[in-house]
Design an enzyme around this catalytic site. Structure first.
Site, PDB file in Angstrom:
ATOM      1  N   GLY A   1       3.378  -0.536   3.527  1.00 52.28           N
ATOM      2  CA  GLY A   1       3.082  -1.611   3.061  1.00 52.28           C
ATOM      3  C   GLY A   1       3.611  -2.782   2.013  1.00 52.28           C
TER       4      GLY A   1
ATOM      5  N   ARG B   1      -5.738  -1.157  24.551  1.00 54.27           N
ATOM      6  CA  ARG B   1      -5.478  -2.489  24.350  1.00 54.27           C
ATOM      7  C   ARG B   1      -6.678  -3.493  23.784  1.00 54.27           C
ATOM      8  NH1 ARG B   1      -0.021  -1.894  22.034  1.00 54.27           N
ATOM      9  NH2 ARG B   1       0.287  -0.406  23.555  1.00 54.27           N
TER      10      ARG B   1
ATOM     11  N   HIS C   1      10.100  -8.777  11.619  1.00 54.30           N
ATOM     12  CA  HIS C   1      11.057  -7.578  11.939  1.00 54.30           C
ATOM     13  C   HIS C   1      12.422  -7.567  11.697  1.00 54.30           C
ATOM     14  CE1 HIS C   1      12.148  -6.258  15.759  1.00 54.30           C
ATOM     15  NE2 HIS C   1      13.222  -6.931  15.736  1.00 54.30           N
TER      16      HIS C   1
ATOM     17  N   GLU D   1       5.542 -13.806  23.500  1.00 58.64           N
ATOM     18  CA  GLU D   1       6.123 -12.715  24.231  1.00 58.64           C
ATOM     19  C   GLU D   1       6.994 -11.910  22.457  1.00 58.64           C
ATOM     20  OE1 GLU D   1      10.838 -13.234  25.994  1.00 58.64           O
ATOM     21  OE2 GLU D   1      10.257 -14.389  25.274  1.00 58.64           O
TER      22      GLU D   1
ATOM     23  N   ASP E   1       8.488 -10.076  19.623  1.00 59.18           N
ATOM     24  CA  ASP E   1       9.002 -10.000  18.546  1.00 59.18           C
ATOM     25  C   ASP E   1       9.827 -11.435  18.880  1.00 59.18           C
ATOM     26  OD1 ASP E   1       8.835  -8.324  17.320  1.00 59.18           O
ATOM     27  OD2 ASP E   1      10.452  -7.266  18.318  1.00 59.18           O
TER      28      ASP E   1
ATOM     29  N   GLU F   1      14.007  -7.937   2.549  1.00 61.25           N
ATOM     30  CA  GLU F   1      12.297  -8.589   3.596  1.00 61.25           C
ATOM     31  C   GLU F   1      11.510  -8.835   2.929  1.00 61.25           C
ATOM     32  OE1 GLU F   1      10.889  -5.684   7.058  1.00 61.25           O
ATOM     33  OE2 GLU F   1      13.021  -4.886   6.721  1.00 61.25           O
TER      34      GLU F   1
HETATM   35  C1  GAR Z   1       9.615  -3.650   7.895  1.00 64.09           C
HETATM   36  O1  GAR Z   1      11.033  -3.115   7.065  1.00 64.09           O
HETATM   37  C2  GAR Z   1       9.269  -4.424   8.936  1.00 64.09           C
HETATM   38  O2  GAR Z   1      10.208  -5.292   8.834  1.00 64.09           O
HETATM   39  C3  GAR Z   1       8.450  -3.437  10.073  1.00 64.09           C
HETATM   40  O3  GAR Z   1       7.736  -2.478   9.365  1.00 64.09           O
HETATM   41  C4  GAR Z   1       8.633  -1.469   8.673  1.00 64.09           C
HETATM   42  C5  GAR Z   1       7.553  -1.479   7.569  1.00 64.09           C
HETATM   43  O4  GAR Z   1       7.778  -1.962   5.785  1.00 64.09           O
HETATM   44  N1  GAR Z   1       8.477  -3.729  11.128  1.00 64.09           N
HETATM   45  C6  GAR Z   1       8.714  -3.841  12.422  1.00 64.09           C
HETATM   46  O5  GAR Z   1       9.425  -2.922  13.108  1.00 64.09           O
HETATM   47  C7  GAR Z   1       7.467  -4.276  13.644  1.00 64.09           C
HETATM   48  N2  GAR Z   1       7.882  -4.542  14.748  1.00 64.09           N
HETATM   49  P1  GAR Z   1       6.580  -1.736   4.883  1.00 64.09           P
HETATM   50  O6  GAR Z   1       5.310  -1.566   5.665  1.00 64.09           O
HETATM   51  O7  GAR Z   1       7.209  -0.965   3.891  1.00 64.09           O
HETATM   52  O8  GAR Z   1       5.986  -3.252   4.667  1.00 64.09           O
END
Ligand code: GAR
EC number: 2.1.2.2
Length: 208
Positions: A12, A65, A109, A143, A145, A174
């Site tokens: 998170g 799902r 992503h 779709e 990503d 990020e």
């Molecule tokens: C992050 O690097 C995010 O970009 C990636 O998971 C990580 C979560 O980190 N997301 C994906 O791969 C989605 N397909 P966080 O829980 O510390 O934010």
């Protein structure tokens, strides 16, 4: 005040960056809830300790799902969100879920989309010999990503990088671009036209 619901699956840290920026920068918004599909997600503790409502919808308890996504949507909708933010939420969402939140569902992503959708993005970027990598915030469409790109950040891939080193370099970016993108959304600063997303006053949508 716009209401934001953030979905997480684990650490998170992106959720934390959004919460901190929302408070520090006085956005016209509040994080109304943080919801996880995993009861043990570490990020739930941060959210609770900051007075944010938390919820768990455990995907292992649902037969399909569709059933999981319906329960998740009900939990989300209790908080009447203007925006749903996927922050390391590691479940593929059904078309019904995505269309329910069309235009108000953001994802981050860890690659420069459209390169490397899916998993193991950093390993694949290194194996492909990329000299540049990064992260993308985009609106979610059916779709996986894909969807209109709001902002991207780029970092070098350095000689000797392993997956963890590159992931850490990308993650730092990020934490810059996700709060910025969410802020733009809650400020109504984004114009979406097909796959094109523009900031109304021309804020740079690329971080180097
Ligand atoms: C992050 O690097 C995010 O970009 C990636 O998971 C990580 C979560 O980190 N997301 C994906 O791969 C989605 N397909 P966080 O829980 O510390 O934010």
């Amino acid at each position: 005040m716009k209401r934001i619901v953030i979905l997480i699956s684990g650490r998170g840290s992106n959720m934390e960056a959004v919460v901190r920026a929302c408070h520090a920068e006085g956005w016209p918004a509040q994080v109304a809830a943080v919801i996880s599909n995993r009861p043990q997600a570490a990020g739930l503790q941060f959210a609770a300790s900051h007075g944010i409502a938390t919820g768990v919808v455990d995907h292992t308890r649902y037969a399909s799902r569709e059933a999981f996504d319906e329960a998740l949507a009900q939990e989300i909708d209790r908080h009447r969100p203007d925006l749903v933010v996927l922050a390391g939420f590691m479940r593929i969402l059904t078309p019904a879920f995505v269309s329910r939140y069309a235009g108000r569902l953001l994802n981050i992503h860890p690659s420069l989309l459209p390169a490397f959708p899916g998993l193991h993005t950093h390993r694949r970027a290194i194996e492909a010999g990329c000299k540049i990598a990064g992260a993308t915030v985009h609106f979610v469409t059916a779709e996986l990503d894909h969807g209109p790109i709001v902002i991207q950040a780029a970092v070098p891939v350095l000689p000797g990088d392993d997956e963890a080193a590159l992931a850490a370099r990308v993650l730092a970016k990020e934490h810059v671009i996700y709060p910025r993108a969410v802020r733009w959304f809650v400020e109504d600063a984004l114009q979406v036209d097909g796959l094109q997303v523009r900031h109304r006053t021309g804020e740079p949508q690329l971080v180097l």
